[in-house]
Design an enzyme around this catalytic site. Structure first.
Site, PDB file in Angstrom:
ATOM      1  N   ASN A 158     -10.275   0.382   0.587  1.00 51.23           N
ATOM      2  CA  ASN A 158      -8.813   0.469   0.532  1.00 51.23           C
ATOM      3  C   ASN A 158      -8.374  -0.051  -0.837  1.00 51.23           C
ATOM      4  O   ASN A 158      -8.509  -1.237  -1.123  1.00 51.23           O
ATOM      5  CB  ASN A 158      -8.227  -0.394   1.667  1.00 51.23           C
ATOM      6  CG  ASN A 158      -6.708  -0.388   1.694  1.00 51.23           C
ATOM      7  OD1 ASN A 158      -6.064  -0.024   0.709  1.00 51.23           O
ATOM      8  ND2 ASN A 158      -6.140  -0.807   2.808  1.00 51.23           N
ATOM      9  N   HIS A 163      -2.994   7.364   3.035  1.00 49.90           N
ATOM     10  CA  HIS A 163      -3.481   6.098   2.471  1.00 49.90           C
ATOM     11  C   HIS A 163      -4.832   5.758   3.090  1.00 49.90           C
ATOM     12  O   HIS A 163      -4.980   5.742   4.319  1.00 49.90           O
ATOM     13  CB  HIS A 163      -2.458   4.996   2.749  1.00 49.90           C
ATOM     14  CG  HIS A 163      -2.978   3.636   2.436  1.00 49.90           C
ATOM     15  ND1 HIS A 163      -3.538   3.333   1.218  1.00 49.90           N
ATOM     16  CD2 HIS A 163      -3.046   2.507   3.176  1.00 49.90           C
ATOM     17  CE1 HIS A 163      -3.925   2.071   1.228  1.00 49.90           C
ATOM     18  NE2 HIS A 163      -3.638   1.547   2.397  1.00 49.90           N
ATOM     19  N   CYS A 211       0.805  -1.230   0.000  1.00 52.74           N
ATOM     20  CA  CYS A 211       0.000   0.000   0.000  1.00 52.74           C
ATOM     21  C   CYS A 211       0.834   1.275   0.000  1.00 52.74           C
ATOM     22  O   CYS A 211       0.306   2.371  -0.179  1.00 52.74           O
ATOM     23  CB  CYS A 211      -0.976  -0.001   1.180  1.00 52.74           C
ATOM     24  SG  CYS A 211      -2.217  -1.286   1.029  1.00 52.74           S
TER      25      CYS A 211
HETATM   26  O1  UT7 Z   1      -3.602  -1.088   3.569  1.00 49.10           O
HETATM   27  C1  UT7 Z   1      -2.543  -1.661   4.273  1.00 49.10           C
HETATM   28  C2  UT7 Z   1      -2.650  -1.347   5.686  1.00 49.10           C
HETATM   29  N1  UT7 Z   1      -3.838  -1.942   6.265  1.00 49.10           N
HETATM   30  C3  UT7 Z   1      -4.420  -1.362   7.279  1.00 49.10           C
HETATM   31  O2  UT7 Z   1      -4.032  -0.288   7.654  1.00 49.10           O
HETATM   32  C4  UT7 Z   1      -5.559  -2.087   8.003  1.00 49.10           C
HETATM   33  C5  UT7 Z   1      -5.467  -1.816   9.481  1.00 49.10           C
HETATM   34  N2  UT7 Z   1      -6.417  -2.502  10.289  1.00 49.10           N
HETATM   35  C6  UT7 Z   1      -7.740  -2.243  10.306  1.00 49.10           C
HETATM   36  O3  UT7 Z   1      -8.218  -1.413   9.566  1.00 49.10           O
HETATM   37  C7  UT7 Z   1      -8.607  -2.938  11.323  1.00 49.10           C
HETATM   38  O4  UT7 Z   1      -7.789  -3.673  12.230  1.00 49.10           O
HETATM   39  C8  UT7 Z   1      -9.638  -3.906  10.686  1.00 49.10           C
HETATM   40  C9  UT7 Z   1     -10.726  -3.103   9.989  1.00 49.10           C
HETATM   41  C10 UT7 Z   1      -8.950  -4.829   9.713  1.00 49.10           C
HETATM   42  C11 UT7 Z   1     -10.330  -4.731  11.774  1.00 49.10           C
HETATM   43  O5  UT7 Z   1     -10.914  -3.897  12.759  1.00 49.10           O
HETATM   44  P1  UT7 Z   1     -10.652  -4.193  14.308  1.00 49.10           P
HETATM   45  O6  UT7 Z   1     -11.408  -3.190  15.060  1.00 49.10           O
HETATM   46  O7  UT7 Z   1      -9.180  -4.282  14.512  1.00 49.10           O
HETATM   47  O8  UT7 Z   1     -11.387  -5.581  14.492  1.00 49.10           O
HETATM   48  P2  UT7 Z   1     -10.773  -6.983  14.949  1.00 49.10           P
HETATM   49  O9  UT7 Z   1      -9.937  -7.570  13.876  1.00 49.10           O
HETATM   50  O10 UT7 Z   1     -10.199  -6.855  16.316  1.00 49.10           O
HETATM   51  O11 UT7 Z   1     -12.110  -7.811  15.077  1.00 49.10           O
HETATM   52  C12 UT7 Z   1     -13.081  -7.507  16.100  1.00 49.10           C
HETATM   53  C13 UT7 Z   1     -14.222  -8.498  15.963  1.00 49.10           C
HETATM   54  C14 UT7 Z   1     -13.751  -9.938  15.893  1.00 49.10           C
HETATM   55  O12 UT7 Z   1     -14.696 -10.742  16.578  1.00 49.10           O
HETATM   56  P3  UT7 Z   1     -14.413 -11.211  18.098  1.00 49.10           P
HETATM   57  O13 UT7 Z   1     -13.113 -11.964  18.029  1.00 49.10           O
HETATM   58  O14 UT7 Z   1     -14.319  -9.954  18.892  1.00 49.10           O
HETATM   59  O15 UT7 Z   1     -15.588 -12.048  18.398  1.00 49.10           O
HETATM   60  C15 UT7 Z   1     -13.807 -10.269  14.419  1.00 49.10           C
HETATM   61  O16 UT7 Z   1     -14.035 -11.644  14.178  1.00 49.10           O
HETATM   62  O17 UT7 Z   1     -14.923  -8.252  14.733  1.00 49.10           O
HETATM   63  C16 UT7 Z   1     -15.011  -9.465  13.978  1.00 49.10           C
HETATM   64  N3  UT7 Z   1     -14.999  -9.125  12.565  1.00 49.10           N
HETATM   65  C17 UT7 Z   1     -16.117  -8.848  11.881  1.00 49.10           C
HETATM   66  N4  UT7 Z   1     -17.395  -8.784  12.244  1.00 49.10           N
HETATM   67  C18 UT7 Z   1     -18.309  -8.467  11.310  1.00 49.10           C
HETATM   68  C19 UT7 Z   1     -13.924  -9.020  11.733  1.00 49.10           C
HETATM   69  N5  UT7 Z   1     -14.335  -8.677  10.500  1.00 49.10           N
HETATM   70  C20 UT7 Z   1     -15.687  -8.560  10.565  1.00 49.10           C
HETATM   71  C21 UT7 Z   1     -16.675  -8.216   9.622  1.00 49.10           C
HETATM   72  N6  UT7 Z   1     -17.965  -8.174  10.040  1.00 49.10           N
HETATM   73  N7  UT7 Z   1     -16.388  -7.915   8.340  1.00 49.10           N
END
Ligand code: UT7
Length: 333
Positions: free
Chosen positions: A284, A254, A112
């Site tokens: 993204n 980004h 990215c």
């Molecule tokens: O472009 C290159 C650089 N990339 C980035 O900068 C991405 C950076 N990271 C992020 O944007 C975020 O970490 C994400 C959007 C990828 C994820 O958000 P988060 O707040 O960090 O969520 P998480 O991964 O901690 O997940 C929280 C919960 C989990 O469930 P439990 O374990 O709490 O029960 C996931 O399974 O949300 C769940 N989850 C979803 N729920 C509904 C993960 N994806 C989804 C989804 N819909 N699409």
């Protein structure tokens, strides 16, 4: 007089098919509410089967050339993580399809952060005198490398392309790019990766059951790193441009996640309005993200000639970077 790379054209292209959060709920256990509140994304564009990275790159490239008012350039640099095929590079094909002749053309892989790395490579060609004009393109079709069952990545990424033309000019004119700050940390290589399909673990019929050919991301670790690196490099390039952080009119970052954009702004004590948001409509788009966000900011009338602008990105590698410029008078297509 020192030669500087000057931004003089901007073009973008999105595949026409828009996929809403609601559309994704028919295939994945997710919701519009989760996606919007955790990422800020509402819609992304997805390439139809058969449309490759070069197809998007050619469209964006053609538009950037039109924006710059030129038909030829001396080199083409393409940032992508999703080349049409592993070999050869995609840039020569794009150059040929744009009718640019036998110019140097190569790909840059910095995930990215690719667009900033490619822009810096192009600036180097100009500084060396190897080129007077360079077409720099960021193009990615992430929908091709995502696991269709992985809700944590499927909802985030979209496909698209953006391009700029750089020309040799002078350091004090609008559009002149300041010296970029780039960095990498390969100890975090596993935070954003595709495990199989390279030289360490080739994809073969005999290992198909254990192979993982899909893009994987440790979102939480990437999030934290992205905020720190984009804020720190943005501060550094502003300082080098002779600006206080508060002088930055637009911090075009980004477009990974709205919460990341806000956290970067907070860390720099910049009002959120100075960090343009485009990801709500495209997700993204990886290497295409910065030129797409720039074009949107110009078209909406927010980014105007003379504005003090900082570009920053973070991605797999890990890689990051930033660069500063005063926005030039250009019309994006
Ligand atoms: O472009 C290159 C650089 N990339 C980035 O900068 C991405 C950076 N990271 C992020 O944007 C975020 O970490 C994400 C959007 C990828 C994820 O958000 P988060 O707040 O960090 O969520 P998480 O991964 O901690 O997940 C929280 C919960 C989990 O469930 P439990 O374990 O709490 O029960 C996931 O399974 O949300 C769940 N989850 C979803 N729920 C509904 C993960 N994806 C989804 C989804 N819909 N699409």
């Amino acid at each position: 007089m020192t030669t500087a790379p000057v931004l003089c054209g901007l073009g973008t292209w999105l595949p026409p098919r828009a996929v809403s959060n609601e559309d994704l709920t028919t295939e994945l256990d997710t919701s519009d509410e989760w996606i919007r509140s955790r990422t800020g994304i509402g819609v992304r564009h997805i390439a139809d089967p058969g449309t490759a990275t070069s197809d998007l790159a050619v469209e964006a490239g053609r538009r950037a050339l039109k924006s710059a008012g030129v038909e030829k350039v001396d080199a083409v640099v393409l940032a992508t993580t999703t080349p049409d095929q592993p070999c050869p590079a995609t840039a020569p094909l794009v150059a040929a399809q744009l009718g640019l002749g036998q110019v140097p053309a190569f790909d840059v892989g910095a995930v990215c952060t690719g667009f900033l790395y490619a822009t810096t490579a192009a600036s180097g060609l100009i500084a060396l005198g190897s080129a007077r004009t360079v077409l720099v393109i960021g193009s990615d079709v992430y929908s091709r490398i995502l696991d269709p069952t992985d809700r944590s990545t499927r909802v985030i990424f979209g496909d698209g392309a953006g391009a700029v033309v750089l020309r040799a000019g002078e350091p004090d004119e609008p559009g002149a790019l300041g010296r970029a700050q780039l960095g990498s940390d390969g100890t975090g290589a596993d935070l954003v990766s595709i495990r199989s399909g390279g030289s360490r673990e080739p994809l073969r019929a005999e290992n198909a059951a254990e192979a993982d050919p899909y893009f994987r991301m440790n979102g939480k670790s990437v999030f934290r790193n992205a905020v720190e690196r984009m804020a720190d490099t943005s501060r550094a390039v502003a300082q080098e441009a002779g600006w206080a952080v508060d002088d930055i009119d637009h911090l075009v970052a980004h477009q990974a996640n709205l919460r990341i954009l806000r956290a970067v702004a907070d860390r720099l004590k910049l009002p959120h309005e100075r960090c343009p948001v485009h990801l709500d409509r495209v997700g993204n788009t990886a290497a295409a993200s910065l030129p797409l966000a720039l074009a949107d900011a110009v078209e909406s009338g927010r980014l105007r000639p003379g504005d003090r602008t900082v570009l920053t990105a973070f991605g797999g590698g890990l890689t990051w970077g930033a660069c500063a410029l005063r926005w030039p008078e250009i019309h994006p297509y």
